[in-house]
Design a protein around this motif. Structure first.
Motif, PDB file in Angstrom:
ATOM      1  N   PRO A 271      24.610 -21.080  11.896  1.00 21.62           N
ATOM      2  CA  PRO A 271      23.760 -21.710  10.871  1.00 21.62           C
ATOM      3  C   PRO A 271      24.463 -22.930  10.276  1.00 21.62           C
ATOM      4  O   PRO A 271      25.660 -22.908  10.003  1.00 21.62           O
ATOM      5  CB  PRO A 271      23.595 -20.610   9.829  1.00 21.62           C
ATOM      6  CG  PRO A 271      23.881 -19.336  10.553  1.00 21.62           C
ATOM      7  CD  PRO A 271      24.912 -19.683  11.580  1.00 21.62           C
ATOM      8  N   SER A 272      23.692 -23.997  10.102  1.00 22.32           N
ATOM      9  CA  SER A 272      24.243 -25.200   9.463  1.00 22.32           C
ATOM     10  C   SER A 272      23.110 -25.990   8.830  1.00 22.32           C
ATOM     11  O   SER A 272      21.923 -25.704   9.079  1.00 22.32           O
ATOM     12  CB  SER A 272      24.968 -26.081  10.491  1.00 22.32           C
ATOM     13  OG  SER A 272      24.028 -26.721  11.347  1.00 22.32           O
ATOM     14  N   SER A 273      23.465 -26.966   8.072  1.00 24.07           N
ATOM     15  CA  SER A 273      22.444 -27.760   7.388  1.00 24.07           C
ATOM     16  C   SER A 273      21.727 -28.719   8.335  1.00 24.07           C
ATOM     17  O   SER A 273      20.726 -29.316   7.964  1.00 24.07           O
ATOM     18  CB  SER A 273      23.096 -28.554   6.241  1.00 24.07           C
ATOM     19  OG  SER A 273      24.054 -29.464   6.775  1.00 24.07           O
ATOM     20  N   VAL A 274      22.273 -28.895   9.555  1.00 26.34           N
ATOM     21  CA  VAL A 274      21.667 -29.862  10.493  1.00 26.34           C
ATOM     22  C   VAL A 274      21.086 -29.168  11.732  1.00 26.34           C
ATOM     23  O   VAL A 274      20.845 -29.799  12.758  1.00 26.34           O
ATOM     24  CB  VAL A 274      22.722 -30.916  10.926  1.00 26.34           C
ATOM     25  CG1 VAL A 274      23.135 -31.785   9.743  1.00 26.34           C
ATOM     26  CG2 VAL A 274      23.937 -30.258  11.566  1.00 26.34           C
ATOM     27  N   GLN A 275      20.869 -27.864  11.652  1.00 30.07           N
ATOM     28  CA  GLN A 275      20.427 -27.092  12.828  1.00 30.07           C
ATOM     29  C   GLN A 275      19.098 -27.602  13.384  1.00 30.07           C
ATOM     30  O   GLN A 275      18.939 -27.762  14.600  1.00 30.07           O
ATOM     31  CB  GLN A 275      20.293 -25.611  12.440  1.00 30.07           C
ATOM     32  CG  GLN A 275      20.276 -24.688  13.661  1.00 30.07           C
ATOM     33  CD  GLN A 275      20.500 -23.235  13.275  1.00 30.07           C
ATOM     34  OE1 GLN A 275      21.312 -22.942  12.410  1.00 30.07           O
ATOM     35  NE2 GLN A 275      19.773 -22.331  13.891  1.00 30.07           N
TER      36      GLN A 275
END
Length: 733
Positions: A271-275
């Motif tokens: 999970p990441s903010s740019v997925q």
């Protein structure tokens, strides 16, 4: 203090050579020693026919096909090593070579793997990614790839929005960064390798008509879909041709979702903010950059395999055609049929020497049958003709009917006719070679001579023609002409050396295919023969200009001198083994002049080669070849094959009915069956499913060009002139 050990270029070359040897041994399941020896022999200038025949002890009895495979793989792997060195040098000059990358390149087993690793470092023309890099967006792309847990992509992109750099908005900066990441993904060697494999395994070839109303030979492909890897070679070449002729539109349909999933698994760490942005990049990279190029690569690979198969079929058919048994001891009348210009006739004696040419007009529009019959009967009587050979071109069947009527009227005489393929006869007759051979004849008369000689010695006559013009293949015009030419030249060379040549009668064309002999040397041999008379022994060939020691070594075992001063000169025994033969004959109390007699042949066949080889100081394989050659010193290996079917009457398609049993000759073998001449205008087709009651992987496993076969009629289409045949006995099925 450690000292650096300098590695010399020779040591690098030796290491590379050993690596190549080991890889070929592994691939071909042949011992390292055999590979090393073979490569060494080839490097010394020895030809494959020479190595296969006269260096059996050294290679462990590898045959011609195995030797050629070794030669081809060695050439490929040498080229691969050279490309690796070049790629490493270029990347190193860019200052981007790491030990890991260098090791990966060195360990690559295929050129495609090297090119995939080199792809990110190759000079590219202007791309969306390169434009974005020029605008200074590479750091934003790196931030995107770092997959931060916190932070907003658009907010980060604001830092890069600058009118001075040509980035007017944060959204434009985001797009540029995504373009850079997309190109990074598209250039990733591991991703490309996986996508290529997946595309090959799951891609569906789709073909549609550009104009569905247009009638063409490609109608079965107007709406067609098939798994790419299952598509047979002849179908691939057919759709390629349809596409080239702008009749078909061809595409490779691949399910995108599994590809996206794989790529995400390689790139997205969690999970990441740019997925979401990365998923968008993955879809764009695949659709815009990866899929089109991989489709081209996969279709190129399919085409290459299809071409190799087509060339293999052509080569196999050509070899069978060249090795057809010669029809010896008959004076032959050759007929080159035609309508308006008349049928050209050529009489040749049993040695192929031209005796007379003539022209008759038995076919429309002239229909001068009486005059033509009189001329042919005159030639039959004058030269004691036993066989009439008719070319299968224009007016062939009318000429056949006419000849059959003449034969029927001469019941008391042993006379028959034969239809032969005249493919390439016109090419030969217009060639410089034919002009030199028959300067006083016109083109059609030369063609008639060629047709007559084709049955007397197919090999000697057909080598005068460009192999591509002989017409025993499928889609030969759709394959790499350079590769086709090389393969067919190899086949002719193999056939000529398998049979051997009579050095006193062979043409320059035939001699030029002998191991080690080039066109200039071949002409010099013939010139020497014309100026000094027939060769009486093999040693005399050493006096031929430009025929040096190496050429003599390579060619002499394949040169025959029937009726010469040394009986061994008419055998395939190499002069280097003559001393062995002398000791052997002395031990057996046999005079050389006795060779060929039944008594001597029986005596030689009873010998055990293994103990005898030790006492003579020669290898067992070589001794076996010597004993076989001594038993039948003038043997032509083609004579063991059945002669072609001679006919005396004509069969018409209207005469055929399902179930009828016939004798025929195989004219061509292709992927899906074999065409058989049963004596009617068009050859009948035996589909692969009808070649045998058992499973047939490929028609060539069952039949070869020139085979005489028993067939039964399955179907007759008089309107289209098509006949379906089977080789499966109806009474046993």
């Amino acid at each position: 203090m450690d000292t650096l050990v300098e590695v010399t270029p020779q040591e690098v070359q030796a290491e590379e050579q050993e690596r190549i040897v080991k890889q070929i041994a592994k691939e071909l399941q042949i011992s390292v020693k055999q590979i090393r020896t073979t490569i060494g022999l080839l490097g010394e200038g020895n030809t494959i026919p020479f190595i296969a025949r006269y260096r059996k002890e050294m290679t462990g009895e590898l045959d011609e096909n195995q030797l050629r495979n070794i030669e081809e793989r060695a050439a490929y792997l040498r080229g691969l090593e050279e490309r690796k060195r070049e790629v490493i040098r270029i990347i190193d000059e860019q200052g981007k070579l790491t030990p890991e990358l260098a090791a990966a390149i060195k360990q690559s087993g295929k050129l495609q793997e090297v090119e995939d690793l080199y792809r990110p470092y190759r000079q590219k023309r202007k791309t969306r990614a390169s434009v974005a890099k020029e605008k200074g967006l590479e750091p934003l792309a790196e931030w995107l790839l770092s997959q931060p847990k916190q932070g907003d992509l658009l907010a980060e992109a604001v830092k890069y929005a600058s009118a001075d750099k040509g980035v007017d908005s944060a959204e434009e900066a985001v797009q540029g960064a995504m373009d850079i990441v997309a190109e990074i993904l598209a250039d990733d060697a591991a991703i490309r390798a996986w996508v290529r494999r997946y595309t090959f395994d799951h891609g569906m070839i789709d073909t549609v008509a550009k104009d569905a109303e247009q009638e063409s030979v490609y109608e079965m492909y107007y709406s067609y879909r098939e798994l790419a890897k299952k598509m047979p070679p002849h179908r691939i070449l057919a759709i390629n041709r349809g596409e080239r002729e702008s009749v078909l539109k061809v595409s490779l349909d691949v399910p995108a979702e599994p590809v996206h999933k794989y790529m995400a698994g390689q790139i997205i760490k969690g999970p990441s903010s740019v997925q979401a942005a990365l998923h968008t990049v993955i879809e764009d990279a695949y659709k815009r950059l990866i899929a089109p190029s991989i489709e081209r690569e996969v279709r190129a690979e399919l085409t290459e395999k299809a071409e190799n198969q087509a060339i293999s079929i052509f080569s196999g058919n050509l070899r069978s055609l060249l090795l057809q048994p010669p029809v010896k001891g008959k004076n032959v009348l050759g007929v080159d049929p035609a309508y308006r210009t008349g049928c050209k006739l050529a009489v040749v004696d049993d040695t192929g020497k031209l005796l007379e040419v003539a022209v008759t007009y038995p076919t429309p529009p002239h229909n001068k049958k009486r005059e033509a019959a009189a001329k042919i009967n005159e030639l039959i009587d004058k030269y004691a003709i036993q066989l009439i050979v008719i070319g299968n071109g224009t007016a062939s069947r009318e000429s056949e009917q006419f000849v059959a009527e003449i034969i029927a009227e001469r019941e008391e005489q042993e006379l028959a006719y034969l239809i032969v393929s005249e493919a390439g006869a016109s090419v030969y007759s217009a060639s410089k070679l034919a002009q030199e051979e028959f300067p006083a004849l016109d083109v059609a008369e030369r063609s008639a001579v060629s047709i007559a000689r084709r049955v007397q010695d197919p090999l000697a006559e057909l080598v005068k023609i460009d192999p591509k013009a002989i017409g025993v293949g499928q889609y030969q015009h759709d394959v790499s002409q350079k590769h086709l030419e090389e393969s067919l030249k190899t086949v002719v060379e193999s056939a000529v050396n398998h049979v051997g040549v009579d050095v006193n009668t062979a043409s320059p064309s035939l001699l030029s295919y002998v191991s080690g002999v080039n066109a200039t040397t071949a002409k010099n041999i013939v010139k020497f023969r014309e100026e000094n008379g027939k060769f009486t022994n093999r040693k005399q060939l050493q006096k031929v200009p430009r025929l040096g020691a190496k050429t003599y070594e390579q060619c002499i075992g394949f040169m025959r001198i029937p009726g010469g001063s040394d009986p061994l000169d008419r055998t395939p025994i190499h002069p280097e083994s003559y001393s062995v033969v002398t000791r052997l004959l002395k031990e057996l109390n046999i005079e050389p002049q006795q060779l060929g007699s039944k008594e001597v042949a029986a005596q030689l066949s009873s010998l055990q080669p293994e103990p005898l080889a030790d006492s003579l100081g020669v290898g067992v394989p070589t001794l076996k070849d010597i004993l076989e050659s001594l038993q039948r010193p003038g043997r032509d290996p083609r004579e063991e094959l059945p002669l072609p079917i001679f006919r005396t009457d004509v069969l018409k398609i209207e005469d055929l009915a399902p179930g009828m049993k016939l004798q025929g000759t195989v004219r061509n073998v292709i992927d899906f069956g074999a065409f058989v001449d049963i004596g009617i205008k068009s050859d009948g087709l035996v589909h692969i499913s009808q070649l045998s009651s058992g499973y047939v992987k490929h028609p060539m496993d069952v039949v070869s060009v020139g085979d005489n076969v028993t067939v039964w009629v399955l179907s007759v289409d008089v309107k289209k002139g098509r006949v379906g045949l089977t080789m499966r006995d109806p009474e046993k099925n």
